[in-house]
Design a protein around this motif. Structure first.
Motif, PDB file in Angstrom:
ATOM      1  N   THR A  78       9.699 112.555 140.145  1.00  0.00           N
ATOM      2  CA  THR A  78       9.879 112.070 138.774  1.00  0.00           C
ATOM      3  C   THR A  78      10.897 112.915 138.006  1.00  0.00           C
ATOM      4  OG1 THR A  78       8.015 113.372 137.926  1.00  0.00           O
ATOM      5  CG2 THR A  78       7.544 111.125 138.654  1.00  0.00           C
ATOM      6  N   SER A  79      11.298 114.051 138.588  1.00  0.00           N
ATOM      7  CA  SER A  79      12.352 114.871 137.987  1.00  0.00           C
ATOM      8  C   SER A  79      13.712 114.607 138.617  1.00  0.00           C
ATOM      9  CB  SER A  79      11.998 116.361 138.121  1.00  0.00           C
ATOM     10  OG  SER A  79      10.881 116.695 137.329  1.00  0.00           O
ATOM     11  N   VAL A  80      13.773 113.638 139.510  1.00  0.00           N
ATOM     12  CA  VAL A  80      15.053 113.250 140.116  1.00  0.00           C
ATOM     13  C   VAL A  80      15.757 112.305 139.150  1.00  0.00           C
ATOM     14  CG1 VAL A  80      16.181 112.119 142.056  1.00  0.00           C
ATOM     15  CG2 VAL A  80      14.169 113.553 142.461  1.00  0.00           C
ATOM     16  N   LYS A  81      16.688 112.881 138.385  1.00  0.00           N
ATOM     17  CA  LYS A  81      17.415 112.114 137.360  1.00  0.00           C
ATOM     18  C   LYS A  81      18.918 112.348 137.537  1.00  0.00           C
ATOM     19  CE  LYS A  81      13.441 112.508 134.243  1.00  0.00           C
ATOM     20  NZ  LYS A  81      12.914 111.162 134.560  1.00  0.00           N
ATOM     21  N   GLU A  82      19.678 112.130 136.493  1.00  0.00           N
ATOM     22  CA  GLU A  82      21.138 112.224 136.603  1.00  0.00           C
ATOM     23  C   GLU A  82      21.598 113.584 137.121  1.00  0.00           C
ATOM     24  OE1 GLU A  82      19.476 111.293 133.941  1.00  0.00           O
ATOM     25  OE2 GLU A  82      19.950 109.167 133.675  1.00  0.00           O
TER      26      GLU A  82
ATOM     27  N   ASP B 107       8.270 108.350 143.863  1.00  0.00           N
ATOM     28  CA  ASP B 107       7.345 107.844 142.850  1.00  0.00           C
ATOM     29  C   ASP B 107       7.968 106.605 142.222  1.00  0.00           C
ATOM     30  OD1 ASP B 107       6.020 107.384 140.317  1.00  0.00           O
ATOM     31  OD2 ASP B 107       5.130 109.375 140.521  1.00  0.00           O
ATOM     32  N   LEU B 108       7.367 105.453 142.490  1.00  0.00           N
ATOM     33  CA  LEU B 108       7.886 104.193 141.934  1.00  0.00           C
ATOM     34  C   LEU B 108       7.006 103.667 140.811  1.00  0.00           C
ATOM     35  CD1 LEU B 108       9.098 102.406 145.190  1.00  0.00           C
ATOM     36  CD2 LEU B 108      10.397 103.818 143.578  1.00  0.00           C
ATOM     37  N   TYR B 109       6.056 104.477 140.375  1.00  0.00           N
ATOM     38  CA  TYR B 109       5.203 104.071 139.268  1.00  0.00           C
ATOM     39  C   TYR B 109       5.956 104.177 137.950  1.00  0.00           C
ATOM     40  CZ  TYR B 109       1.333 104.114 135.923  1.00  0.00           C
ATOM     41  OH  TYR B 109       0.500 103.848 134.862  1.00  0.00           O
TER      42      TYR B 109
ATOM     43  N   ILE C  58       6.230 120.499 154.341  1.00  0.00           N
ATOM     44  CA  ILE C  58       6.532 119.769 153.116  1.00  0.00           C
ATOM     45  C   ILE C  58       5.218 119.327 152.483  1.00  0.00           C
ATOM     46  CG2 ILE C  58       8.791 118.981 153.893  1.00  0.00           C
ATOM     47  CD1 ILE C  58       7.547 116.202 154.413  1.00  0.00           C
ATOM     48  N   VAL C  59       5.232 119.170 151.175  1.00  0.00           N
ATOM     49  CA  VAL C  59       4.080 118.636 150.445  1.00  0.00           C
ATOM     50  C   VAL C  59       4.555 117.392 149.720  1.00  0.00           C
ATOM     51  CG1 VAL C  59       2.409 119.060 148.615  1.00  0.00           C
ATOM     52  CG2 VAL C  59       2.907 120.855 150.288  1.00  0.00           C
ATOM     53  N   ILE C  60       4.000 116.247 150.127  1.00  0.00           N
ATOM     54  CA  ILE C  60       4.513 114.947 149.713  1.00  0.00           C
ATOM     55  C   ILE C  60       3.769 114.395 148.508  1.00  0.00           C
ATOM     56  CG2 ILE C  60       4.807 112.535 150.406  1.00  0.00           C
ATOM     57  CD1 ILE C  60       5.077 113.514 153.287  1.00  0.00           C
ATOM     58  N   HIS C  61       4.555 113.955 147.519  1.00  0.00           N
ATOM     59  CA  HIS C  61       4.048 113.179 146.388  1.00  0.00           C
ATOM     60  C   HIS C  61       4.413 111.726 146.654  1.00  0.00           C
ATOM     61  CE1 HIS C  61       3.456 112.200 141.989  1.00  0.00           C
ATOM     62  NE2 HIS C  61       4.292 111.227 142.340  1.00  0.00           N
ATOM     63  N   CYS C  62       3.403 110.858 146.644  1.00  0.00           N
ATOM     64  CA  CYS C  62       3.631 109.436 146.883  1.00  0.00           C
ATOM     65  C   CYS C  62       2.860 108.634 145.850  1.00  0.00           C
ATOM     66  CB  CYS C  62       3.162 109.054 148.291  1.00  0.00           C
ATOM     67  SG  CYS C  62       3.209 107.285 148.643  1.00  0.00           S
TER      68      CYS C  62
END
Length: 255
Positions: free
Chosen positions: A67-71, A98-100, A127-131
């Motif tokens: 969710t912090s993947v932005k410009e 995260d597509l929510y 790795i620790v995955i957030h889905c």
């Protein structure tokens, strides 16, 4: 008995008023190992301070939350790369898709996810995955990048039994927390079909507090409620659940 919280945001501002008390309360309940996921560069300073204050109990990860993947995601990934090159972390996380919240960033979320998996492989780290609403997309990336060096934790697992087996097939442990205690959480209905060797415990504090604290601020001490639930599901003692899941966390994180 040693209980391991494999995913807790103890640096969150939700704990600004009583952080040390929260940690001491958890330790008094035998929750004495805290693995801390990164979000983005804004949380790094707070994470490092937490480690300084509790060096025997706090173990840090480094990564860029989807969710912090932005410009500015390339700058954020550079921050992750720089930190990983400067010191040891115990995992690359939390990372994923995260597509929510925002589906428009899917392409760059996938790019960031893949890049961070490459970093984890380079440093021989889990790795620790957030889905969130992204099982198909996550599994597509894992299928592309699978191999002996791909391993870790599927954090806050909320999928189906079939998805659980699929995650395990990619060398992932399942992070089980408060959702297992929810009446409508669903995973409690099939967890007994998943061997305990594939399970680790987590709170995701301050989020997802277990019953009877649901809706309130979560904290690592509440992991005892998850332990209690799993003891009932698996029909083994809480001590045995703690022993197995802590060993699983050691196998993943190397400590």
């Amino acid at each position: 008995m040693i209980i391991t919280d494999t995913h807790t945001h103890l640096y969150s501002d939700a704990f600004d008023d009583d952080r040390h008390a929260v940690i001491e309360r958890a330790i008094s309940q035998n929750v004495s190992r805290f693995f801390i996921p990164a979000i983005d560069s804004e949380t790094t300073k707070a994470m490092l301070k937490l480690e300084t204050d509790f060096p025997e109990h706090v173990f840090l990860m480094m990564g860029l939350h989807p969710t912090s993947v932005k410009e500015n995601y390339k700058d954020e990934l550079k921050h992750v790369e720089d930190l990983l090159s400067q010191r040891h972390f115990y995992a690359v996380g939390e990372i994923g898709i995260d597509l929510y919240w925002d589906q428009s960033t899917l392409d760059i979320q996938i790019e960031a996810f893949k890049r961070q998996i490459e970093l984890a492989k380079h440093y021989d780290l889990p790795i620790v995955i957030h889905c969130r609403e992204a099982f198909d997309e996550i599994f597509a990336v894992l299928e592309e990048m699978k191999g002996d060096k791909l391993f870790g934790i599927f954090h806050c697992f909320t999928g189906t039994l079939e998805q659980a087996h699929k995650a395990i097939s990619y060398n992932m442990k399942l992070g089980i927390g408060g959702v297992a205690t929810f009446k409508n959480g669903k995973i409690d209905q099939f967890l007994k079909d998943i061997d305990l060797q594939h399970i680790v415990l987590e709170t995701d504090a301050p989020y997802l507090a277990p019953k009877p604290y649901r809706g309130k601020r979560n904290e690592s001490a509440y992991l005892t409620k998850v332990l209690e639930k799993l003891s009932a599901i698996y029909s083994v003692s809480e001590e045995k659940i703690a022993e197995i899941t802590t060993q699983n966390s050691k196998d993943i994180f190397g400590i």
